[in-house]
Design an enzyme around this catalytic site. Sequence first.
Site, PDB file in Angstrom:
ATOM      1  N   ASN A   9      30.348  -2.100  -9.297  1.00 44.48           N
ATOM      2  CA  ASN A   9      29.307  -2.999  -9.817  1.00 44.48           C
ATOM      3  C   ASN A   9      28.932  -2.472 -11.198  1.00 44.48           C
ATOM      4  O   ASN A   9      28.235  -1.471 -11.308  1.00 44.48           O
ATOM      5  CB  ASN A   9      28.103  -2.979  -8.865  1.00 44.48           C
ATOM      6  CG  ASN A   9      26.894  -3.706  -9.430  1.00 44.48           C
ATOM      7  OD1 ASN A   9      27.013  -4.438 -10.421  1.00 44.48           O
ATOM      8  ND2 ASN A   9      25.736  -3.504  -8.806  1.00 44.48           N
ATOM      9  N   TRP A  10      29.433  -3.170 -12.203  1.00 38.73           N
ATOM     10  CA  TRP A  10      29.191  -2.689 -13.576  1.00 38.73           C
ATOM     11  C   TRP A  10      27.739  -2.887 -14.007  1.00 38.73           C
ATOM     12  O   TRP A  10      27.311  -2.354 -15.031  1.00 38.73           O
ATOM     13  CB  TRP A  10      30.106  -3.425 -14.558  1.00 38.73           C
ATOM     14  CG  TRP A  10      31.556  -3.045 -14.482  1.00 38.73           C
ATOM     15  CD1 TRP A  10      32.130  -2.154 -13.605  1.00 38.73           C
ATOM     16  CD2 TRP A  10      32.613  -3.541 -15.306  1.00 38.73           C
ATOM     17  NE1 TRP A  10      33.487  -2.072 -13.846  1.00 38.73           N
ATOM     18  CE2 TRP A  10      33.807  -2.912 -14.886  1.00 38.73           C
ATOM     19  CE3 TRP A  10      32.681  -4.458 -16.366  1.00 38.73           C
ATOM     20  CZ2 TRP A  10      35.047  -3.179 -15.493  1.00 38.73           C
ATOM     21  CZ3 TRP A  10      33.916  -4.718 -16.961  1.00 38.73           C
ATOM     22  CH2 TRP A  10      35.075  -4.076 -16.529  1.00 38.73           C
ATOM     23  N   HIS A  95      21.575  -8.229  -4.410  1.00 42.57           N
ATOM     24  CA  HIS A  95      21.462  -6.829  -4.839  1.00 42.57           C
ATOM     25  C   HIS A  95      19.974  -6.485  -4.970  1.00 42.57           C
ATOM     26  O   HIS A  95      19.173  -7.323  -5.397  1.00 42.57           O
ATOM     27  CB  HIS A  95      22.185  -6.619  -6.168  1.00 42.57           C
ATOM     28  CG  HIS A  95      22.278  -5.174  -6.532  1.00 42.57           C
ATOM     29  ND1 HIS A  95      21.219  -4.496  -7.102  1.00 42.57           N
ATOM     30  CD2 HIS A  95      23.264  -4.265  -6.361  1.00 42.57           C
ATOM     31  CE1 HIS A  95      21.582  -3.234  -7.281  1.00 42.57           C
ATOM     32  NE2 HIS A  95      22.809  -3.069  -6.841  1.00 42.57           N
ATOM     33  N   GLU A  97      18.349  -4.959  -7.085  1.00 46.49           N
ATOM     34  CA  GLU A  97      17.754  -5.174  -8.419  1.00 46.49           C
ATOM     35  C   GLU A  97      17.395  -6.638  -8.610  1.00 46.49           C
ATOM     36  O   GLU A  97      16.425  -6.953  -9.305  1.00 46.49           O
ATOM     37  CB  GLU A  97      18.733  -4.664  -9.501  1.00 46.49           C
ATOM     38  CG  GLU A  97      18.732  -3.138  -9.533  1.00 46.49           C
ATOM     39  CD  GLU A  97      20.029  -2.484  -9.972  1.00 46.49           C
ATOM     40  OE1 GLU A  97      20.889  -3.164 -10.561  1.00 46.49           O
ATOM     41  OE2 GLU A  97      20.190  -1.276  -9.696  1.00 46.49           O
ATOM     42  N   SER A 208      24.510   5.779  -5.192  1.00 48.60           N
ATOM     43  CA  SER A 208      24.924   7.089  -5.701  1.00 48.60           C
ATOM     44  C   SER A 208      26.219   7.605  -5.075  1.00 48.60           C
ATOM     45  O   SER A 208      26.362   8.803  -4.833  1.00 48.60           O
ATOM     46  CB  SER A 208      23.791   8.108  -5.552  1.00 48.60           C
ATOM     47  OG  SER A 208      22.653   7.689  -6.305  1.00 48.60           O
ATOM     48  N   GLY A 229      28.021   1.763  -8.270  1.00 49.66           N
ATOM     49  CA  GLY A 229      27.416   1.391  -9.546  1.00 49.66           C
ATOM     50  C   GLY A 229      27.879   2.318 -10.656  1.00 49.66           C
ATOM     51  O   GLY A 229      28.978   2.192 -11.185  1.00 49.66           O
ATOM     52  N   GLY A 230      27.028   3.274 -10.997  1.00 52.09           N
ATOM     53  CA  GLY A 230      27.272   4.150 -12.141  1.00 52.09           C
ATOM     54  C   GLY A 230      28.671   4.738 -12.195  1.00 52.09           C
ATOM     55  O   GLY A 230      29.319   4.751 -13.259  1.00 52.09           O
TER      56      GLY A 230
HETATM   57  P1  PGA Z   1      24.750   3.450  -7.985  1.00 52.21           P
HETATM   58  O1  PGA Z   1      24.509   1.881  -7.781  1.00 52.21           O
HETATM   59  O2  PGA Z   1      26.127   3.743  -7.440  1.00 52.21           O
HETATM   60  O3  PGA Z   1      24.660   3.653  -9.450  1.00 52.21           O
HETATM   61  O4  PGA Z   1      23.685   4.152  -7.214  1.00 52.21           O
HETATM   62  C1  PGA Z   1      24.978   1.210  -6.654  1.00 52.21           C
HETATM   63  C2  PGA Z   1      24.631  -0.254  -6.743  1.00 52.21           C
HETATM   64  O5  PGA Z   1      23.537  -0.576  -7.219  1.00 52.21           O
HETATM   65  O6  PGA Z   1      25.427  -1.120  -6.350  1.00 52.21           O
END
Ligand code: PGA
Length: 244
Positions: A9-10, A95, A97, A208, A229-230
């Site tokens: 997930n960019w 998601h 967010e 994470s 994500g990251g």
């Molecule tokens: P993260 O994000 O791996 O940076 O914790 C995961 C995500 O929000 O899909």
Amino acid sequence: MRRRLVIGNWKMHGSLSGNAALLAQLREGEGVVGHCDIAVCAPFPYLAQVQGVLQSSAVSWGAQDISAHTLGAYTGEVAGTMLDDFACRWVLVGHSERRSMHAEGDQLVADKASAALAVGITPVVCVGETLQERESGRTTDVITRQLAPVMALGAAAVAKVVVAYEPVWAIGTGRTATPQQAQDVHAHIRASLAVLATPDVRVLYGGSVKASNAASLFAMPDIDGALVGGASLAAEEFLRIAAA
Ligand code: PGA
């Protein structure tokens, strides 16, 4: 048999030049990962670029959101048919967010999942509790509540979705759920889905995930892969997660 799946997930990262480098590295390295499905979910403006580079590669692609509506007067929204025009195979829905910053509720998330299925795109339904919800012992209640409108779409629909468990307190914080914490929630999700007799639904863990913790998470029986994500912004790290 549930095939492993690792999705990057960019988020709102990237540029034409930066993506070109990342995608080229993914293409170069994809051969090391034959045993799982790999995908990246890019920002809308870059879908054409991603499609151009990844078509005929083992890495598939998707978007990070979809409108619950079909075409119409919905300024700023992106319809499923548009994602289909760029051959998206996946789309993230719900998601955390988007739930927290855009007030997306459980029913809207299910409507978005339904809109994706209507155009043959697999929705990756994200669920997860906040730290406060976990500490007050409400984790499984929250997950059950979030999944309910998706379950209401029925067994035929649910059989085609992917679920991603992403504890909000673990996203982008460097604080990963322990494999056992994640497994406990995954087992709950699996048991909930079992009511619809959909044993092949893949349940990913997100929050994470890194190359250094992926193997211990993937060793758990109900964790079928990861939403990353990251760590998906660096090709080598992302491919090492998929290789795990
Ligand atoms: P993260 O994000 O791996 O940076 O914790 C995961 C995500 O929000 O899909």
